[in-house]
Design a protein around this motif. Structure first.
Motif, PDB file in Angstrom:
ATOM      1  N   ILE A  31     -57.619  16.819 -55.962  1.00 45.59           N
ATOM      2  CA  ILE A  31     -57.310  15.837 -54.933  1.00 45.59           C
ATOM      3  C   ILE A  31     -58.232  14.647 -55.131  1.00 45.59           C
ATOM      4  O   ILE A  31     -59.233  14.736 -55.849  1.00 45.59           O
ATOM      5  CB  ILE A  31     -57.489  16.408 -53.499  1.00 45.59           C
ATOM      6  N   ASP A  76     -52.988  16.763 -56.163  1.00 44.41           N
ATOM      7  CA  ASP A  76     -52.647  17.675 -55.066  1.00 44.41           C
ATOM      8  C   ASP A  76     -52.197  19.055 -55.546  1.00 44.41           C
ATOM      9  O   ASP A  76     -51.731  19.867 -54.749  1.00 44.41           O
ATOM     10  CB  ASP A  76     -51.577  17.081 -54.135  1.00 44.41           C
ATOM     11  N   ILE A 133     -51.416  22.488 -52.847  1.00 42.59           N
ATOM     12  CA  ILE A 133     -51.502  21.537 -51.742  1.00 42.59           C
ATOM     13  C   ILE A 133     -50.202  20.760 -51.576  1.00 42.59           C
ATOM     14  O   ILE A 133     -49.691  20.590 -50.457  1.00 42.59           O
ATOM     15  CB  ILE A 133     -52.664  20.552 -51.976  1.00 42.59           C
ATOM     16  N   ALA A 134     -49.652  20.267 -52.700  1.00 42.28           N
ATOM     17  CA  ALA A 134     -48.433  19.457 -52.619  1.00 42.28           C
ATOM     18  C   ALA A 134     -47.313  20.243 -51.943  1.00 42.28           C
ATOM     19  O   ALA A 134     -46.588  19.703 -51.095  1.00 42.28           O
ATOM     20  CB  ALA A 134     -48.020  19.015 -54.028  1.00 42.28           C
ATOM     21  N   LYS A 140     -57.520  19.628 -48.451  1.00 44.42           N
ATOM     22  CA  LYS A 140     -57.714  18.281 -47.920  1.00 44.42           C
ATOM     23  C   LYS A 140     -58.306  18.292 -46.516  1.00 44.42           C
ATOM     24  O   LYS A 140     -58.955  17.335 -46.104  1.00 44.42           O
ATOM     25  CB  LYS A 140     -56.372  17.527 -47.905  1.00 44.42           C
TER      26      LYS A 140
END
Length: 776
Positions: free
Chosen positions: A316, A312, A448-449, A471
């Motif tokens: 991913i 992430d 993303i995280a 995502k």
């Protein structure tokens, strides 16, 4: 010739970034404005006016795109004609600044234009200008979606000017690709252009070729393509044995502890086993670790995947596969993978089946791909920051085009905190406070995280953010369309930083647009500074489009990766009582860390290009030889000269044409096979060349010393193998069955350079960082 080279060097040295003089372009645009009214009154203007500025008619309603007087393109009359064409075909009248941008690009520059200024239309007008000069134009996009969207969107304009347009996607068939390349203007993702070039280099029949000779490249998002991704290799691979992901190695390194079993260097680019870690691994595997180089490599790859690559953040997992993340765009890099060993190690880490692996048949960096074009120009919102690199690597200058309406966005100073915890708390409060007024908020995160963690924290406070990251990229258009609506909270990665036009009020009605504008417009919040100031500027640029009101601010902490990685020996000044750092020196340290990061990445780019340049010269020379074999009787004449008796014997047995075809097939096979082996040799050579530095030798000099004779030896080997095969070949049977079988399957992908670089790159990174700090 020498004097011209010196003069060019002096000009580049004295040029200031963004110093292209716009006055000549602005004068032409002003003259075009005087012609505009006269053109508007005409019923049929395109063919007649294009004829008047130098075109030959082809058919009743088509403008000649191949014999137009080149000196007339770029004139006031031309500007007036294309402006009227755009107004009638698209319902959009190009602004004066758009015409100035077009003229700067026709002059061979990279133009910097702000968000919302209509770069897509400027690119199309420029493409039309080059096409009407008789040039074949490739508009280079960053992905398939934009290539198709822009080609279809601008098609009516090209049609009005009598030009044809095509586009290429990953799913396009060879026939569809040929048809697109035959068009006057072709839109394609940079990766697809490169893959077509690589596939053509393996053709054994001229009828199978797809890509015509390169002429003009117009590069969209030029800083991203020409600088950020310049050293990314595009790869053509051939089938080989299935790679082994070694799940047992992944399971082993999961049990190791950072600081006890292994350590990570300060730049986060390398990981090392400690003596205790080595003992643990040796006991678990029952081997003397350093007596078996193969096992050492497998353990190191597993450790790199475990400790340095984060789910992430760097990649991913979707649909049972690992997908890399493009750091500069925040999007899934659909066609990218790491070198096979590291890719397999990450798949083992995530307990996934190993993906296909293969032998690299040929590769081409994006920089080398673009440099094939005799004429290059481009457009982006952030070119000035990389003006030196554009000049150094492509001999391109930057023209800064002023906005059509002045930018009134308010860019606030950074809010600086000692700890990440303090920063996050202040960030949540700021978002809630802005949202309470009804003002739309766009929050740009670094990965993303972080985007998902922040969204969860906002929901815990009773807010309802919309998340946009790699995502859920399928929802991108929908999310972006609503990001400017009253009360919207959008949490996004760098995906929202490029190619995005956020309309106030959600683009639904003028009344809602005025309502949001009265609240101050879109408010952009960055959760941290990127390693590149351009990415920060791209994020800021989401607000304040076309004179809209807007605001931006960045939140930074002393624990951010930018500071810990590139300013490890410095600490921020003390905080005030409320936990905020207000000392001016803090802002200086943050910008300095960013400059160090940019400098390190530039040095790695330069170093990569130094090694790649020789390889590209060798590839260019070899491909010239290959083209002569493919398109002529070079192979047959070489075989006749080397073994005349065998040649005559085969000619009598199967005929002259069959012998010519066989000679071509034999020489092409060995040429391609030897080139593949040469690439492998150079890759191994470069990986180990840094060791020469320990003996006070220059690694680049040593690389050149070995690669040049290796190339000559390869040419001799091609000739030796070709003659040997020709002497033994049975031309009444299929040559594939006689040792000339090519890979049963080939595929293409982009290798994201090993994110940790070669050992030499890591040394260079540390040295460059130390020098930058010392110079302060």
């Amino acid at each position: 010739m020498g004097m011209a080279r010196v003069t060019g060097w002096i000009r580049r040295l004295l040029d200031k970034p963004g110093s292209v003089d716009l006055a000549p372009f602005q004068r032409i645009v002003a003259e075009a404005g005087e012609l505009e009214a006269g053109l508007r009154d005409r019923t049929e203007i395109m063919p007649s006016d294009a004829d008047r500025i130098g075109a030959d008619r082809i058919g009743a309603d088509r403008i000649g795109a191949d014999r137009i007087g080149a000196d007339r393109i770029g004139s006031a009359e031309f500007c007036a004609v294309v402006r009227e064409a755009a107004r009638r075909a698209l319902g959009e009248r190009p602004f004066d600044v758009q015409l100035a941008g077009m003229l700067a690009m026709l002059d061979g520059h990279v133009v910097q234009m702000a968000t919302g200024e209509g770069k897509t239309l400027v690119g199309a007008l420029t493409a039309a200008g080059f096409a009407l000069r008789g040039r074949r134009v490739h508009v280079v996009s960053v992905n398939d979606y934009l290539a198709r969207r822009d080609a279809e969107w601008m098609a009516p304009l090209y049609g009005a000017l009598g030009l044809t347009v095509g586009w290429i996607a990953e799913s396009s068939t060879p026939e569809e690709r040929r048809a697109a390349y035959v068009s006057d203007v072709t839109y394609a993702a940079v990766s697809e252009l490169g893959f077509d070039v690589l596939r053509d280099r393996m053709c054994t029949d001229p009828a199978d070729l797809v890509v015509p000779a390169p002429q003009v490249a117009i590069v969209d998002e030029a800083d991203s393509v020409l600088v950020d991704e310049a050293r990314v290799p595009l790869v053509l691979a051939g089938s080989a044995d299935q790679g082994v992901a070694l799940p047992e190695m992944a399971a082993l390194v999961r049990r190791l502890s950072r600081g006890y079993h292994y350590t990570i260097d300060e730049e986060g680019r390398n990981v090392f086993l400690t003596p205790k870690g080595t003992d643990t691994v040796e006991k678990a595997l029952g081997v003397d670790l350093y007596a078996d180089p193969g096992v050492v490599t497998q353990v190191n790859l597993a450790l790199h995947a475990h400790a340095l690559l984060t789910r992430d953040v760097d990649y991913i997992v979707r649909d049972g596969r690992v997908h890399l993340i493009n750091a500069s765009r925040g999007r899934v890099a659909m066609l990218q993978r790491w070198p096979d060993g590291l890719q397999a190690a990450v798949e083992a880490k995530e307990m996934l089946a190993a993906s296909e692996t293969g032998e690299i048949l040929d590769s081409l960096t994006i920089q080398s791909l673009i440099r094939r074009y005799p004429e290059i120009c481009g457009m982006t919102g952030t070119a000035l920051a990389v003006a030196d690199q554009l000049r150094e690597f492509y001999d391109l200058r930057v023209a800064v085009i002023p906005p059509n309406k002045p930018c009134v966005r308010v860019d606030e100073p950074d809010r600086i905190f000692a700890t990440a915890e303090d920063k996050e708390q202040a960030l949540l409060e700021e978002i809630a406070e802005r949202h309470a007024t009804g003002r739309p908020v766009l929050v740009g995160t670094l990965d993303i995280a972080e985007s998902e963690r922040l969204a969860e924290a906002l929901r815990a406070k009773g807010l309802d953010p919309v998340v946009l990251n790699a995502k859920n990229d399928a929802r991108e258009a929908e999310v972006v369309a609503r990001a400017g609506a009253r009360g919207a909270i959008t949490v996004s990665t760098q995906m929202a930083g490029r190619g995005t036009d956020i309309r106030l009020g959600g683009g639904r009605a003028e009344e809602r647009e005025r309502e949001v504008a009265a609240l101050g417009g879109l408010y952009v919040i960055g959760t941290g500074r990127h390693e590149s100031s351009r990415l920060d500027d791209q994020l800021r640029g989401r607000a304040g489009r076309q004179g809209d009101p807007g605001g931006s601010v960045f939140f930074v902490s002393g624990q951010d990766t930018l500071l810990t990685a590139y300013l490890a020996d410095e600490s921020l000044p003390a905080t005030d009582a409320d936990g905020v750092v207000r000392d001016r020196h803090a802002a200086y340290l943050i910008s300095h860390a960013q400059r160090v990061a940019e400098g390190v990445n530039l040095e790695i780019h330069r170093n990569t290009w130094r090694y790649t340049r020789l390889l590209e010269r060798q590839r260019g020379e070899l491909m010239e030889r290959r083209d002569k074999v493919l398109h002529g009787d070079t192979a047959a004449r070489a075989m006749l000269a080397a073994c005349p008796e065998r040649y005559r014997e085969l000619t009598e047995a199967v005929g002259a044409d069959a012998v010519q075809r066989a000679a071509r097939q034999i020489v092409l096979f060995h040429l391609d096979r030897c080139w593949t082996e040469h690439l492998g040799f150079l890759s191994d050579l470069r990986e180990g060349i840094h060791l020469r530095a320990l003996g006070r030798l220059n690694p680049l000099d040593e690389f050149n010393k070995e690669s040049v004779p290796a190339y000559r030896a390869m040419l001799d080997e091609i000739e030796r193998r070709s003659i040997e095969t020709f002497e033994k070949a049975d031309l009444t049977r299929d040559l594939d069955e006689q040792g000339l079988r090519r890979p049963s399957a080939t595929w293409t992908y982009l290798v994201q350079d090993n994110p940790f670089g070669s050992e030499w790159d890591r040394i260079l990174s540390r040295v460059a960082g130390a020098l930058k700090r010392r110079k302060r």
